[in-house]
Design an enzyme around this catalytic site. Structure first.
Site, PDB file in Angstrom:
ATOM      1  N   CYS A 297       5.099  -7.434   8.868  1.00  0.00           N
ATOM      2  CA  CYS A 297       6.348  -8.089   9.245  1.00  0.00           C
ATOM      3  C   CYS A 297       6.234  -9.595   8.999  1.00  0.00           C
ATOM      4  O   CYS A 297       5.180 -10.100   8.650  1.00  0.00           O
ATOM      5  CB  CYS A 297       6.651  -7.850  10.712  1.00  0.00           C
TER       6      CYS A 297
ATOM      7  N   ARG B 183       6.453  -9.653   1.810  1.00  0.00           N
ATOM      8  CA  ARG B 183       5.594  -8.824   2.652  1.00  0.00           C
ATOM      9  C   ARG B 183       6.176  -7.424   2.854  1.00  0.00           C
ATOM     10  O   ARG B 183       5.490  -6.536   3.328  1.00  0.00           O
ATOM     11  CB  ARG B 183       5.378  -9.499   4.016  1.00  0.00           C
TER      12      ARG B 183
ATOM     13  N   TRP C 130       8.806  -4.313   9.629  1.00  0.00           N
ATOM     14  CA  TRP C 130       8.468  -3.080   8.919  1.00  0.00           C
ATOM     15  C   TRP C 130       8.087  -2.077  10.001  1.00  0.00           C
ATOM     16  O   TRP C 130       7.103  -2.263  10.721  1.00  0.00           O
ATOM     17  CB  TRP C 130       7.313  -3.314   7.944  1.00  0.00           C
TER      18      TRP C 130
ATOM     19  N   ASN D 137       4.591  -9.570  15.332  1.00  0.00           N
ATOM     20  CA  ASN D 137       3.977  -8.866  14.191  1.00  0.00           C
ATOM     21  C   ASN D 137       2.774  -8.089  14.716  1.00  0.00           C
ATOM     22  O   ASN D 137       2.110  -8.527  15.643  1.00  0.00           O
ATOM     23  CB  ASN D 137       3.459  -9.856  13.149  1.00  0.00           C
ATOM     24  N   GLY D 138       2.473  -6.971  14.073  1.00  0.00           N
ATOM     25  CA  GLY D 138       1.280  -6.219  14.459  1.00  0.00           C
ATOM     26  C   GLY D 138       1.599  -5.145  15.477  1.00  0.00           C
ATOM     27  O   GLY D 138       2.741  -4.687  15.585  1.00  0.00           O
TER      28      GLY D 138
ATOM     29  N   GLU E 286     -12.660   4.229  -9.674  1.00  0.00           N
ATOM     30  CA  GLU E 286     -11.743   3.134  -9.356  1.00  0.00           C
ATOM     31  C   GLU E 286     -12.317   1.793  -9.828  1.00  0.00           C
ATOM     32  O   GLU E 286     -11.599   0.967 -10.393  1.00  0.00           O
ATOM     33  CB  GLU E 286     -11.443   3.130  -7.845  1.00  0.00           C
TER      34      GLU E 286
ATOM     35  N   LYS F  88     -10.536  -0.628 -12.598  1.00  0.00           N
ATOM     36  CA  LYS F  88     -10.230  -2.050 -12.339  1.00  0.00           C
ATOM     37  C   LYS F  88     -10.824  -2.916 -13.444  1.00  0.00           C
ATOM     38  O   LYS F  88     -10.175  -3.808 -13.965  1.00  0.00           O
ATOM     39  CB  LYS F  88     -10.811  -2.511 -10.995  1.00  0.00           C
TER      40      LYS F  88
ATOM     41  N   GLU G  88      -8.934  -2.418 -16.828  1.00  0.00           N
ATOM     42  CA  GLU G  88      -7.530  -2.838 -16.906  1.00  0.00           C
ATOM     43  C   GLU G  88      -7.345  -4.345 -16.812  1.00  0.00           C
ATOM     44  O   GLU G  88      -6.406  -4.873 -17.386  1.00  0.00           O
ATOM     45  CB  GLU G  88      -6.636  -2.071 -15.918  1.00  0.00           C
TER      46      GLU G  88
ATOM     47  N   HIS H 293     -26.376  14.421 -19.653  1.00  0.00           N
ATOM     48  CA  HIS H 293     -25.731  15.291 -20.635  1.00  0.00           C
ATOM     49  C   HIS H 293     -24.896  14.511 -21.644  1.00  0.00           C
ATOM     50  O   HIS H 293     -23.975  15.065 -22.224  1.00  0.00           O
ATOM     51  CB  HIS H 293     -24.864  16.338 -19.921  1.00  0.00           C
TER      52      HIS H 293
ATOM     53  N   LYS I 147       3.622  -2.712 -13.328  1.00  0.00           N
ATOM     54  CA  LYS I 147       3.626  -2.036 -12.039  1.00  0.00           C
ATOM     55  C   LYS I 147       5.007  -1.460 -11.812  1.00  0.00           C
ATOM     56  O   LYS I 147       6.006  -2.078 -12.168  1.00  0.00           O
ATOM     57  CB  LYS I 147       3.331  -3.058 -10.952  1.00  0.00           C
TER      58      LYS I 147
HETATM   59  C1  G6P Z   1       0.381   1.919 -12.912  1.00  0.00           C
HETATM   60  C2  G6P Z   1      -0.424   0.808 -12.241  1.00  0.00           C
HETATM   61  C3  G6P Z   1      -1.614   1.374 -11.459  1.00  0.00           C
HETATM   62  C4  G6P Z   1      -1.136   2.472 -10.517  1.00  0.00           C
HETATM   63  C5  G6P Z   1      -0.382   3.568 -11.255  1.00  0.00           C
HETATM   64  C6  G6P Z   1       0.244   4.574 -10.310  1.00  0.00           C
HETATM   65  O1  G6P Z   1      -0.341   2.419 -13.986  1.00  0.00           O
HETATM   66  O2  G6P Z   1      -0.901  -0.091 -13.202  1.00  0.00           O
HETATM   67  O3  G6P Z   1      -2.202   0.338 -10.693  1.00  0.00           O
HETATM   68  O4  G6P Z   1      -2.253   3.012  -9.868  1.00  0.00           O
HETATM   69  O5  G6P Z   1       0.687   2.976 -11.997  1.00  0.00           O
HETATM   70  O6  G6P Z   1       1.241   3.937  -9.569  1.00  0.00           O
HETATM   71  P1  G6P Z   1       1.835   4.498  -8.229  1.00  0.00           P
HETATM   72  O7  G6P Z   1       2.912   3.549  -7.855  1.00  0.00           O
HETATM   73  O8  G6P Z   1       2.362   5.875  -8.494  1.00  0.00           O
HETATM   74  O9  G6P Z   1       0.721   4.544  -7.226  1.00  0.00           O
END
Ligand code: G6P
Length: 623
Positions: free
Chosen positions: A2, A27, A88, A114-115, A496, A500, A503, A519, A618
């Site tokens: 929030c 936020r 929120w 908030n919180g 993951e 990162k 990308e 293998h 995104k």
């Molecule tokens: C895009 C972003 C990723 C994300 C993926 C899935 O490729 O670059 O960072 O993980 O979409 O997005 P979502 O909103 O479905 O979690």
């Protein structure tokens, strides 16, 4: 996540408050409100939805230039003290009644918070028994009544005494109709900053809320209470001890302010992870030994007959699902199948009525995940969306929704949404275990205690590893390839970490189950290859150690993530980064942090734009 803004001074403040809230929109929020005090009366306006709805409710049309006069909420003369809030939802639905500010029984005291106040249930009961009447379902409203209970003419004393009885993580600001030039605020684990101007003072949850008006700030620490007047601020600790604090000048420009002083959104969001995880878990763990996901409205009958869980997702969300698979199978003993959404939707999958299909998507808008969820629903499965965005398409397509509460993520590379999703999957695993009696209650209580401690351990990890990660990044910034190896719960962390790195730094990476290395991928290793190994404490650590030895035998440079207190890993790795000890199934949420930072620093050393990597976008829906 929030937002709070308060003002006391000589200027009409309605528009200053709305402008401040607009600066906090990033936020994320689902409702908003303001309270203004004039002539001994407080007027409050609240609205569900975005700030344009609040502007309309107070007579400020979105297209009309903001003026200090007019509007239904404006008393005459215009108020020069007030509070604003973007909410929120955590406790209580998204309704106008539950939006802040909240008042006490007399209507004299108003607060924004908030919180989360963790002991709100017992406080509400006590207050109700002594005659207090509530008008919302929120934990926040309790605070207004607690201040009322302690009020004896001195607002600071009332806030101090109320504060001492609260538990949880929160920040709030209070105003009293009899004190037209005083705001009193308190902080416990949630940010709160005072902005000191000429004859006026602001108090807000983040600097951007008032940066256009003043650059002189006072930061508050946990357990502190501040009394704010037009002349400035006076801080005391909860026991009343006065605190001396120097005013600091903020040198950021507006853009840097949006990044909270960090150089990029990605780094800011990495550091927001303690908050994002705390917001996601805290109110779903109402007592020491159980998780409450009754919000899902899934019947006990369905849970008894549950045959399996299928998780569909893309990208980082898929990796959060993988961590969730280990947790759910380990604790709840329900079989979990993982599927990449873009594969699942075209595979003619076998799925039906006793299946729970979980679509994980931070945005709630990723087309493949939505299609996979729709297909499963058509075939009779119960479909749950795990998402960060209220009102997103996934929430409309699903039978039930579990929200993460990470706030808006601006960086394309997902960071805080990953740890929030992982935390939500842990909640789901524990909840299924307890609902199906699959695991002894004492074991459940142990893991719940550990999960509650995770937000602060995330903070400790980020603070303790960053310098070393930066040094490691410097020695490998020019590497042509990174290999990531892990087993069991370490494997999704590697996937993951590798995602990162590729990308945002554009360096090729591969992530492999360590047992599979021999293998094929072992052929890639030479003395120039950095190999990242997740070797946190777990029942299969010995196996991981053997894999590290195999890698070292080829001369590769091993960067290991280990659990504090472990001595074996450092004996075999070239560099070891430690994360705090916790339940081994929970280790991924900590182990991923150094890998996020490693990718970040390698990319920055190569002068790359980490917030907007090439070719990637995104999915963000903004109403
Ligand atoms: C895009 C972003 C990723 C994300 C993926 C899935 O490729 O670059 O960072 O993980 O979409 O997005 P979502 O909103 O479905 O979690």
């Amino acid at each position: 996540m929030c937002g709070i803004v308060g003002y006391v001074g000589g200027r009409p403040c309605r528009d200053l408050l709305v402008a401040g809230l607009e600066k906090l929109e990033y936020r994320g929020y689902d409702s908003a409100g303001i309270s203004l005090l004039t002539d001994g009366h407080v007027e409050t306006v609240r609205a569900v939805g975005n700030l344009s709805n609040l502007r309309a409710a107070i007579g400020l049309d979105a297209d009309t230039p903001v003026s200090a006069e007019g509007g239904v909420a404006v008393a005459t003369p215009p108020a020069t003290i007030g509070l604003g809030h973007t909410r929120w939802a955590t406790h209580g639905r998204v309704t106008e009644e539950n939006a802040h500010p909240h008042g006490d029984c007399t209507g004299h005291i108003h607060i924004v918070l908030n919180g989360i106040v963790e002991n709100h249930t017992e406080l509400r009961r006590e207050l109700s028994e002594s005659g207090h009447a509530f008008s919302s379902e929120t934990d926040a409203e309790i605070v207004a009544h607690m201040i009322e209970k302690h009020y004896d003419g001195d607002l600071t004393e009332a806030v101090r005494n109320a504060f001492a009885e609260l538990r949880g993580h929160y920040a709030f600001v209070a105003m009293h109709a009899d004190h037209p030039d005083v705001l009193v605020a308190a902080r416990q684990e949630c940010p709160l900053i005072v902005g000191v101007g000429e004859g006026e003072t602001f108090v807000a949850s983040a600097i951007p809320a008032f940066l256009a008006e003043t650059r002189d700030v006072l930061g508050l620490k946990n357990g502190e209470i501040v009394t704010v007047t037009p002349e400035g601020a006076r801080i005391v600790e909860v026991d009343g001890t006065p605190v001396e604090r120097e005013i600091e000048e903020v040198t950021w420009d507006e853009e840097a302010a949006e990044k909270g002083g960090y150089s990029t959104f990605m780094l800011k969001e990495i550091h927001e992870q303690p908050d994002a995880v705390a917001e996601t878990i805290t109110d779903r763990i109402p007592d020491a030994d159980s998780v409450d996901l009754s919000e899902l409205e899934i019947s006990q009958e369905f849970l008894n007959d549950l045959r399996r869980i299928v998780i569909v997702a893309c990208g980082t969300s898929y990796h959060a699902g993988l961590v969730g698979r280990y947790a759910i199978e380990q604790w709840a003993r329900v079989p979990v199948e993982m599927d990449i959404a873009s594969e699942y939707r075209y595979r003619d999958p076998v799925v039906g009525t006793n299946d729970l299909v979980v679509g994980i998507t931070q945005s709630g808008e990723t087309a493949d995940t939505l299609a996979a969820m729709r297909l499963a629903r058509e075939r009779g499965a119960k479909v749950m969306a795990l998402t960060n965005v209220m009102g997103s398409q996934a929430t409309r397509d699903a039978d039930t929704v579990l929200y993460t509460r990470a706030g808006l993520e601006m960086g394309v590379a997902a960071t805080k949404t990953f740890t929030a999703q992982t935390a939500a999957m842990y909640l789901l695993g524990i909840w299924l275990a307890q609902s199906r009696d699959a695991w002894p209650p004492e074991k459940i209580a142990e893991v719940i205690a550990e999960l509650k401690g995770i937000p602060s351990k995330i903070g400790t990890t980020l603070a303790s590893v960053e310098e070393r990660v930066r040094a490691i990044a410097r020695s490998h910034a020019e590497a042509r390839f990174f290999l990531y190896l892990g087993r069991n719960i370490g494997l999704p962390v590697c996937l993951e970490g590798a995602l990162k790195m590729k990308e945002i730094s554009y360096i090729p990476t591969d992530a492999y189950a360590a047992g599979e290395m021999k293998h094929g991928p072992i052929a890639l290793l030479d003395e120039s290859t950095p190999v990242v190994c997740v070797a946190t404490d777990s029942p299969i650590l010995e196996k991981v150690l053997s894999n590290i030895a195999e890698v070292r035998a080829r001369g590769a440079d091993v960067i290991a993530i280990a659990t504090e207190g472990n001595t074996q890993v450092a004996e075999v790795a070239d560099q070891t980064l430690y994360v705090p000890k916790t339940d081994w199934v929970l280790q991924p949420i900590l182990a991923v942090l150094p890998l996020q930072l490693l990718a970040y620093h390698v990319a920055r050393l190569n002068n790359l734009n980490v917030d907007q990597p090439r070719n990637l976008a995104k999915t963000v829906t903004v109403e």
